[in-house]
Design an enzyme around this catalytic site. Structure first.
Site, PDB file in Angstrom:
ATOM      1  N   THR A 185     -17.895   9.661 -40.392  1.00 26.37           N
ATOM      2  CA  THR A 185     -17.514  11.069 -39.295  1.00 26.37           C
ATOM      3  C   THR A 185     -17.952  11.937 -39.351  1.00 26.37           C
ATOM      4  OG1 THR A 185     -15.781  11.141 -40.599  1.00 26.37           O
ATOM      5  CG2 THR A 185     -15.043   9.762 -39.286  1.00 26.37           C
ATOM      6  N   GLU A 329     -13.341   5.484 -35.810  1.00 27.63           N
ATOM      7  CA  GLU A 329     -12.107   4.909 -36.800  1.00 27.63           C
ATOM      8  C   GLU A 329     -11.571   3.908 -36.309  1.00 27.63           C
ATOM      9  OE1 GLU A 329     -12.316   8.643 -37.141  1.00 27.63           O
ATOM     10  OE2 GLU A 329     -12.336   9.266 -38.318  1.00 27.63           O
ATOM     11  N   LYS A 438      -4.304  27.797 -27.122  1.00 28.10           N
ATOM     12  CA  LYS A 438      -3.135  28.237 -27.027  1.00 28.10           C
ATOM     13  C   LYS A 438      -2.651  29.637 -26.331  1.00 28.10           C
ATOM     14  CE  LYS A 438      -1.976  25.183 -31.105  1.00 28.10           C
ATOM     15  NZ  LYS A 438      -3.147  24.622 -31.571  1.00 28.10           N
ATOM     16  N   TRP A 443       0.170  25.622 -23.618  1.00 31.57           N
ATOM     17  CA  TRP A 443      -1.532  24.439 -24.088  1.00 31.57           C
ATOM     18  C   TRP A 443      -2.062  24.620 -22.151  1.00 31.57           C
ATOM     19  CZ3 TRP A 443      -0.679  19.863 -27.832  1.00 31.57           C
ATOM     20  CH2 TRP A 443      -0.421  20.800 -29.185  1.00 31.57           C
TER      21      TRP A 443
HETATM   22  P1  ADP Z   1     -17.920  12.700 -33.608  1.00 31.95           P
HETATM   23  O1  ADP Z   1     -16.910  13.388 -33.661  1.00 31.95           O
HETATM   24  O2  ADP Z   1     -18.269  12.278 -35.337  1.00 31.95           O
HETATM   25  O3  ADP Z   1     -18.640  11.977 -32.473  1.00 31.95           O
HETATM   26  P2  ADP Z   1     -15.978   9.857 -32.673  1.00 31.95           P
HETATM   27  O4  ADP Z   1     -17.083   9.185 -31.246  1.00 31.95           O
HETATM   28  O5  ADP Z   1     -15.736   9.107 -33.976  1.00 31.95           O
HETATM   29  O6  ADP Z   1     -17.499  10.740 -34.052  1.00 31.95           O
HETATM   30  O7  ADP Z   1     -15.465  10.628 -31.900  1.00 31.95           O
HETATM   31  C1  ADP Z   1     -14.021  10.532 -31.156  1.00 31.95           C
HETATM   32  C2  ADP Z   1     -13.633  11.612 -30.385  1.00 31.95           C
HETATM   33  O8  ADP Z   1     -14.126  11.919 -29.636  1.00 31.95           O
HETATM   34  C3  ADP Z   1     -12.325  10.872 -29.431  1.00 31.95           C
HETATM   35  O9  ADP Z   1     -11.203  11.519 -30.701  1.00 31.95           O
HETATM   36  C4  ADP Z   1     -12.564  12.218 -28.794  1.00 31.95           C
HETATM   37  O10 ADP Z   1     -11.609  13.597 -29.010  1.00 31.95           O
HETATM   38  C5  ADP Z   1     -13.795  12.416 -28.078  1.00 31.95           C
HETATM   39  N1  ADP Z   1     -13.702  11.312 -27.405  1.00 31.95           N
HETATM   40  C6  ADP Z   1     -14.228  10.014 -27.377  1.00 31.95           C
HETATM   41  N2  ADP Z   1     -14.242   9.280 -25.744  1.00 31.95           N
HETATM   42  C7  ADP Z   1     -13.793  10.352 -24.877  1.00 31.95           C
HETATM   43  C8  ADP Z   1     -13.280  10.782 -23.455  1.00 31.95           C
HETATM   44  N3  ADP Z   1     -13.214   9.195 -22.669  1.00 31.95           N
HETATM   45  N4  ADP Z   1     -12.970  11.650 -23.615  1.00 31.95           N
HETATM   46  C9  ADP Z   1     -12.655  12.609 -24.265  1.00 31.95           C
HETATM   47  N5  ADP Z   1     -12.988  12.663 -25.279  1.00 31.95           N
HETATM   48  C10 ADP Z   1     -13.062  11.603 -25.959  1.00 31.95           C
END
Ligand code: ADP
Length: 541
Positions: A185, A329, A438, A443
């Protein structure tokens, strides 16, 4: 009593076996890093993947060893994945957009023995080579003619390397729970964390992706995964496309609007997947030139929230949008937004409202939303809480942090996202827990505000962060990039947003900038943005 069926281990390389047997002639087309369009098929990809396996075996790479790839989506990268997995080694996708220090950190943490790299990333590796002692050999994903002079240890051109073995080789045999892939990540908070996929989890996840109501990957498709294999496994498409027998179109290093448009048309692409920033480049190209899409049927948009304007753009030209959510994950697919039975009648704004949500969880993904005391919240589409997930392709522990328990008492993983779930099961991300604003104990969703702001015709990109306010704790600051040749007036923009969002959510101020910073996975870098505006004083404060 146990069942009496065969023990057929779910090994990920059996996917390329199946593709070679049933869809051997199906094309794999790449815009090569060297330039020209390259054509091969699944039968050849499998044959060459076996050579990769044999070459690794010859070099002494063993079960469980890690092999890094710094590579674009190409046929060679695909062959490398299957070859690495086929001897029980672990492909480790490294995101080349990370800072060199982070790349070195990750390679050291993974103890990669071999690095396979595209020509593009040789300078990055040369700069860190003396800091990554575990690496014994560099395989450059090119041929002799394009192989540059390099001091990288035992560097060899991929084509020479696989030509040096005879290809008479069989996959190794091992348990389906064996590690197959590793992806870190991005580590915006603390050190990057390694997610270690197994063969079983990757196969189950590929099947999940193929389901009609998930990505509906089919043999009849021509698929362009623009999302890189180094970004959360290209959302399974390097597995699910061969599993289904779809034609695969790989964009190499060129992800700009013109190049993507050209591939979509010349390769008659029916389905494609990318993050919003990439789609934005395609949209801008199409809007500027009046270019039309003639074969594309559907697009998956995820990684960050799909802006409403983007959803409407595609739907209005007859391209169905699958808004998808997931994370590294989760292999990564967590939910996909298709229309469930009973909701087909929706049209216009009501349909777009539904499609703006991040969708429903497919089989093998269990979801819950909880409050601060871990109590489950109702699926009423209103109450929001921390989104937690459970399933066979979802992380249990991070790599080399096996002592850290990351699941709750019921075995769920906390996604770090805040969401609502409606009575039909549609999940909607409100925010990342750390990005939510916040204000006076309540929120405010930064995503909602951003979505509304980019609906304004002069806004190219928008980001909202919370900044300090003496009375409310935090209030939203809207940061916007104008479209080429446009100027943005704060009052006009806020007036446009008025009525589209709750009154008390209205940003306290607007800042116009020429660029918004992005992370290595193409998301708005809120951390950096918050740093930039650390000292910012709201006029209302
Ligand atoms: P990184 O944080 O390294 O870019 P990830 O691709 O694993 O890696 O990121 C996952 C995160 O991306 C999710 O937990 C979420 O916050 C965000 N995310 C993914 N898809 C969406 C979506 N369609 N809408 C909003 N947030 C998203």
């Amino acid at each position: 009593m146990l069942g009496l069926m065969q023990d057929w281990p779910l090994l990920a390389h059996t996917i390329i076996d199946h593709a070679a047997i049933q869809y051997g002639e199906r094309e794999v087309v790449t815009r090569s890093v060297e330039g020209p369009i390259h054509r091969t098929n699944y039968a050849e990809v499998r044959e060459r993947a076996l050579r990769v396996a044999q070459a690794l075996d010859k070099d002494g790479v063993k079960l469980g060893d890690r092999v890094a790839t710094l590579a674009w989506n190409t046929w060679r990268h695909l062959e490398a994945w299957y070859g690495i997995m086929g001897i029980g080694a672990v492909y480790h996708t490294v995101n080349p957009r990370l800072f060199p220090e982070q790349i070195a950190w990750i390679i050291n943490h993974a103890e990669d023995r071999v690095v396979m790299t595209d020509l593009t990333f040789i300078p990055i590796l040369e700069a860190i080579a003396d800091r990554i002692p575990s690496v014994e050999r560099y395989v450059v994903l090119t041929d002799k003619a394009h192989m540059p002079a390099t001091k990288l240890k035992n560097a060899v051109a991929y084509e020479d390397w696989i030509a040096a073995v005879d290809g008479k080789f069989a996959w190794k045999k091992f348990d389906e729970n064996t590690a197959a892939g590793l992806c870190y990540t991005s580590g915006t908070t603390g050190d990057p964390k390694g997610v270690l996929y197994s063969h079983r989890s990757s196969v189950l996840h590929a099947l999940l992706a193929c389901m009609m109501d998930t990505l509906s990957v089919s043999a009849k498709d021509s698929i362009l995964p623009i999302v890189p294999m180094f970004h959360a496994n290209a959302w399974s498409l390097a597995f699910s496309s061969p599993l289904a027998g779809a034609k695969l179109v790989l964009p190499g290093a060129k992800l700009d609007g013109v190049s993507v448009y050209e591939l979509l048309e010349t390769e008659k692409v029916t389905f494609s997947a990318a993050v919003p920033t990439v789609w934005l480049m395609l949209m801008q190209h199409m809007q500027k030139t009046g270019a039309k899409l003639t074969t594309l049927q559907r697009v998956a948009i995820g990684g960050s929230a799909c802006p409403r304007a983007m959803l409407e753009f595609f739907e209005n030209i007859g391209v169905s949008v699958y808004h998808a959510w997931g994370m590294t994950e989760m292999s990564p697919i967590g939910s996909v937004g298709q229309v469930k039975p009973g909701l087909e009648g929706l049209s216009g704004a009501a349909l777009f409202d539904l499609k703006s949500k991040q969708g429903t969880a497919p089989y093998t993904v269990e979801m819950k939303i909880v409050d601060d005391s871990e109590a489950r919240l109702p699926w009423d589409g209103v109450k929001f809480g921390r989104l937690k997930v459970k399933g066979p392709a979802i992380v249990r522990r991070y790599f080399k942090r096996e002592n850290e328990d990351i699941l709750d008492a019921e075995g769920f993983f906390d996604t770090g996202d805040v969401a609502t779930i409606d009575p039909n099961g549609y999940m909607q991300i409100t925010d990342r827990a750390k990005d939510v604003i916040k204000s006076g104990g309540e929120w405010i969703s930064s995503i909602d505000l951003e979505n509304t702001a980019v609906g304004h015709p002069k806004v190219a990109e928008a980001a909202v962060i919370g900044v300090y306010h003496p009375k409310w704790d935090e209030r939203p600051l809207l940061v916007v990039v104008p479209k080429e040749g446009e100027t943005i007036d704060e009052k006009e923009l806020l007036a446009y947003m008025d009525g589209k969002i709750a009154k008390w959510w209205m940003p306290d101020a607007v800042q116009v900038v020429t660029e918004i910073p992005h992370t290595a996975t193409g998301k708005i870098n809120k951390l950096k943005l918050r740093e930039t505006f650390k000292e910012y004083k709201l006029p209302s404060a």
